[in-house]
Scaffold this motif. Structure first.
Motif, mmCIF file in Angstrom:
data_model
loop_
_atom_site.group_PDB
_atom_site.id
_atom_site.type_symbol
_atom_site.label_atom_id
_atom_site.label_comp_id
_atom_site.label_asym_id
_atom_site.label_seq_id
_atom_site.Cartn_x
_atom_site.Cartn_y
_atom_site.Cartn_z
ATOM 1 N N VAL B 133 3.558 -1.609 -7.928
ATOM 2 C CA VAL B 133 4.824 -0.968 -7.559
ATOM 3 C C VAL B 133 4.599 0.253 -6.672
ATOM 4 C CG1 VAL B 133 6.857 0.221 -8.492
ATOM 5 C CG2 VAL B 133 5.964 -1.814 -9.642
ATOM 6 N N ASP B 134 3.480 0.905 -6.868
ATOM 7 C CA ASP B 134 3.252 2.169 -6.172
ATOM 8 C C ASP B 134 2.145 2.072 -5.126
ATOM 9 O OD1 ASP B 134 3.679 4.768 -5.580
ATOM 10 O OD2 ASP B 134 3.045 5.596 -7.495
ATOM 11 N N THR B 135 0.972 1.710 -5.557
ATOM 12 C CA THR B 135 -0.193 1.779 -4.661
ATOM 13 C C THR B 135 -0.147 0.773 -3.512
ATOM 14 O OG1 THR B 135 -1.616 2.629 -6.410
ATOM 15 C CG2 THR B 135 -2.705 1.547 -4.573
ATOM 16 N N LEU B 136 0.038 -0.497 -3.821
ATOM 17 C CA LEU B 136 -0.048 -1.519 -2.764
ATOM 18 C C LEU B 136 1.013 -1.371 -1.679
ATOM 19 C CD1 LEU B 136 -1.163 -4.748 -4.693
ATOM 20 C CD2 LEU B 136 -2.528 -3.015 -3.520
ATOM 21 N N PRO B 137 2.254 -1.057 -2.018
ATOM 22 C CA PRO B 137 3.227 -0.853 -0.934
ATOM 23 C C PRO B 137 2.827 0.264 0.028
ATOM 24 C CG PRO B 137 4.363 -1.188 -3.000
ATOM 25 C CD PRO B 137 2.908 -1.043 -3.335
ATOM 26 N N HIS B 138 2.268 1.326 -0.511
ATOM 27 C CA HIS B 138 1.845 2.422 0.360
ATOM 28 C C HIS B 138 0.635 2.022 1.207
ATOM 29 C CE1 HIS B 138 4.631 5.573 -0.758
ATOM 30 N NE2 HIS B 138 4.473 5.260 -2.031
ATOM 31 N N LEU B 139 -0.241 1.248 0.626
ATOM 32 C CA LEU B 139 -1.386 0.769 1.411
ATOM 33 C C LEU B 139 -0.915 -0.182 2.509
ATOM 34 C CD1 LEU B 139 -4.113 0.153 -1.344
ATOM 35 C CD2 LEU B 139 -4.058 1.971 0.385
ATOM 36 N N SER B 140 0.060 -1.008 2.194
ATOM 37 C CA SER B 140 0.606 -1.922 3.202
ATOM 38 C C SER B 140 1.253 -1.140 4.342
ATOM 39 C CB SER B 140 1.636 -2.863 2.567
ATOM 40 O OG SER B 140 1.012 -3.725 1.647
ATOM 41 N N ALA B 141 1.963 -0.078 3.968
ATOM 42 C CA ALA B 141 2.592 0.757 4.994
ATOM 43 C C ALA B 141 1.535 1.415 5.873
ATOM 44 C CB ALA B 141 3.471 1.816 4.331
ATOM 45 N N ALA B 142 0.478 1.903 5.242
ATOM 46 C CA ALA B 142 -0.598 2.539 6.006
ATOM 47 C C ALA B 142 -1.262 1.527 6.929
ATOM 48 C CB ALA B 142 -1.627 3.140 5.054
ATOM 49 N N HIS B 143 -1.460 0.327 6.432
ATOM 50 C CA HIS B 143 -2.071 -0.719 7.256
ATOM 51 C C HIS B 143 -1.207 -1.039 8.465
ATOM 52 C CE1 HIS B 143 -2.883 -4.871 8.557
ATOM 53 N NE2 HIS B 143 -4.138 -4.547 8.332
ATOM 54 N N ALA B 144 0.079 -1.169 8.237
ATOM 55 C CA ALA B 144 0.985 -1.481 9.344
ATOM 56 C C ALA B 144 0.959 -0.379 10.390
ATOM 57 C CB ALA B 144 2.406 -1.685 8.808
ATOM 58 N N ALA B 145 0.962 0.860 9.934
ATOM 59 C CA ALA B 145 0.952 1.987 10.873
ATOM 60 C C ALA B 145 -0.353 2.044 11.648
ATOM 61 C CB ALA B 145 1.174 3.289 10.101
ATOM 62 N N LEU B 146 -1.455 1.802 10.968
ATOM 63 C CA LEU B 146 -2.753 1.839 11.654
ATOM 64 C C LEU B 146 -2.886 0.685 12.647
ATOM 65 C CD1 LEU B 146 -5.058 2.838 8.648
ATOM 66 C CD2 LEU B 146 -4.507 4.225 10.666
ATOM 67 N N ALA B 147 -2.377 -0.478 12.254
ATOM 68 C CA ALA B 147 -2.427 -1.627 13.163
ATOM 69 C C ALA B 147 -1.618 -1.338 14.423
ATOM 70 C CB ALA B 147 -1.905 -2.870 12.457
ATOM 71 N N ALA B 148 -0.467 -0.720 14.228
ATOM 72 C CA ALA B 148 0.378 -0.380 15.374
ATOM 73 C C ALA B 148 -0.303 0.661 16.252
ATOM 74 C CB ALA B 148 1.728 0.136 14.883
ATOM 75 N N ALA B 149 -0.957 1.609 15.622
ATOM 76 C CA ALA B 149 -1.623 2.660 16.396
ATOM 77 C C ALA B 149 -2.783 2.097 17.203
ATOM 78 C CB ALA B 149 -2.112 3.751 15.448
ATOM 79 N N LEU B 150 -3.591 1.275 16.559
ATOM 80 C CA LEU B 150 -4.753 0.708 17.255
ATOM 81 C C LEU B 150 -4.345 -0.291 18.331
ATOM 82 C CD1 LEU B 150 -7.199 0.207 14.238
ATOM 83 C CD2 LEU B 150 -7.409 1.842 16.125
ATOM 84 N N GLY B 151 -3.190 -0.898 18.136
ATOM 85 C CA GLY B 151 -2.720 -1.865 19.119
ATOM 86 C C GLY B 151 -1.873 -1.240 20.209
#
Lengths: 81, 231
Positions: B133-151
Motif C-alpha cells: 500500500v505504501d512502499t511499492l506505489p512510491h517506488l513505481s512513481a519514482a521509476h516512472a519519473a526516472l524513466a521520463a527523465a532519462l528518456g
C-alpha cells in the motif's frame, strides 16, 4: 530442533536468493508494473520529487520491518502457543 | 546498486522467515497439578495474552499500513481472542472440578494459539500492506519519473549502466508485487487448527513477505544509484 534447523536452512536459502540476479520468484516484465495512484501521476523530472517518493518508500519499509520483527517476537514466545 | 543494502536485506529476511518456525511444545503440562495450581497458571496465561492482544490491537490498528479490509479482519481476530481469554479466565477461576479446569486450561493454548498464530498473522499482514500500500506505489512513481527523465530532459546523462539500473528497478518492483500479492490475506487465513496440522503454516507467508521486502529494497537502491548519477 528439526524446525529450528529448517528455519536456519530457509533463512540461508532466502538470503542466497536475495543475491542480485538470483531470484526465486519469476519477475513479471517491467511493463506489468502495477499502476498505483502515486505512479499514475505525471512523471516529473524534478529529482527532489523522486527523492520524496524514495523517502516515502523507505518509511513504508521501516514500518514493514517493524511489523515483521513484531511478528517474529510474538512467534518466539515460548509459551505453548 | 548500493551493495551496502544487502546487509539490511539479510537482516529482514532472517527475521521474517523465522515466523512460525519456532517449535511449540504440547500444551503446558498441568495435568498433575491441583485445581488451585491450574487456576493460578490459567490466570497468568490469560493475563499475559490479554496484555499482548491489547498491545497488538493498539499497534496494528493505529498504524497506517493496513488496508481497511485487513484492518477489520485483524481487529476481528484480536478482539475475538481477547474476549475468549477474558471468558476463559473467568470460567477457569470459577471451575470447581480439576478435570474441567485442566481442559479449559489447555484450551487457552490449543484453541487460540495467540502467540503462534493470532499475533504473528496480524503483524505479517501489516508488514505486507506497508509494502504493497505504501512502499511499492512510491517506488513505481519514482521509476516512472526516472524513466521520463532519462528518456527526456536528462538523456545526456544516460548511460547503459543507468539503463540497467532502471530495468532492474522495474523488475524488482514487479517481483515484489508478485511476491506480496495475497500474502496478507493468506497469513490472515491461517487458523489455530491449520497451525496445529502444520506448524509452518505461517512460515511461507513470512518468507514471501521477506522476498518482497528485499526486492523493494533493491529497487530503492537502484533508484538511489540513478538519482546520485543524475545530480
Amino acid at each position: 530442533m528439526r524446525r529450528v534447523l529448517l528455519g536456519v536452512l530457509a533463512s540461508a536459502l532466502l538470503l542466497t536468493g536475495c543475491e542480485r540476479g538470483v531470484h526465486v520468484a519469476t519477475p513479471a516484465p517491467a511493463s506489468e508494473v502495477v499502476p498505483s495512484p502515486a505512479a499514475s501521476r505525471s512523471p516529473q523530472v524534478n529529482l527532489s520529487s523522486v527523492q520524496s517518493d524514495l523517502n516515502a518508500a523507505q518509511s513504508g519499509q521501516s514500518r514493514a520491518d517493524s511489523a515483521a520483527s513484531a511478528a517474529q517476537s510474538a512467534a518466539s514466545v515460548d509459551d505453548n502457543g | 546498486m548500493g551493495r551496502h543494502r544487502k546487509a539490511g536485506v539479510a537482516v529482514v529476511a532472517a527475521v521474517v522467515v523465522g515466523v512460525g518456525a519456532v517449535p511449540v511444545a504440547s500444551a503446558a503440562p498441568a495435568a498433575d497439578r491441583g485445581l488451585a495450581a491450574i487456576q493460578a497458571a490459567a490466570a497468568a496465561a490469560t493475563t499475559r495474552r490479554e496484555g499482548s492482544l491489547q498491545a497488538a490491537l493498539s499497534q496494528v490498528t493505529a498504524g497506517h499500513c493496513l488496508s481497511a479490509a485487513h484492518r477489520a479482519k485483524v481487529q476481528g481476530i484480536l478482539d475475538a481472542d481477547l474476549g475468549a481469554m477474558r471468558g476463559l479466565s473467568a470460567k477457569i477461576a470459577g471451575d470447581t472440578d480439576r478435570a474441567t479446569a485442566h481442559a479449559d486450561f489447555r484450551s487457552i493454548f490449543d484453541g487460540y494459539r495467540i502467540y503462534a498464530v493470532a499475533l504473528p498473522q496480524a503483524f505479517l499482514a501489516s508488514a505486507a500492506d506497508c509494502l504493497t500500500v505504501d512502499t511499492l506505489p512510491h517506488l513505481s512513481a519514482a521509476h516512472a519519473a526516472l524513466a521520463a527523465a532519462l528518456g527526456g530532459p536528462l538523456a545526456a546523462k544516460d548511460t547503459p549502466a543507468l539503463d540497467s539500473e532502471l530495468a532492474d528497478m522495474a523488475t524488482r518492483i514487479s517481483a515484489a508485487d508478485a511476491a506480496l500479492t495475497g500474502a496478507a490475506d493468506g497469513s490472515l487465513g491461517v487458523t489455530p487448527a491449520a497451525y496445529d496440522a502444520n506448524h509452518g503454516a505461517l512460515t511461507s507467508y513470512g518468507a514471501t513477505i521477506a522476498l518482497g521486502d528485499s526486492d523493494a529494497k533493491y529497487a530503492a537502491a537502484d533508484a538511489e544509484t540513478i538519482v546520485a548519477a543524475l545530480k
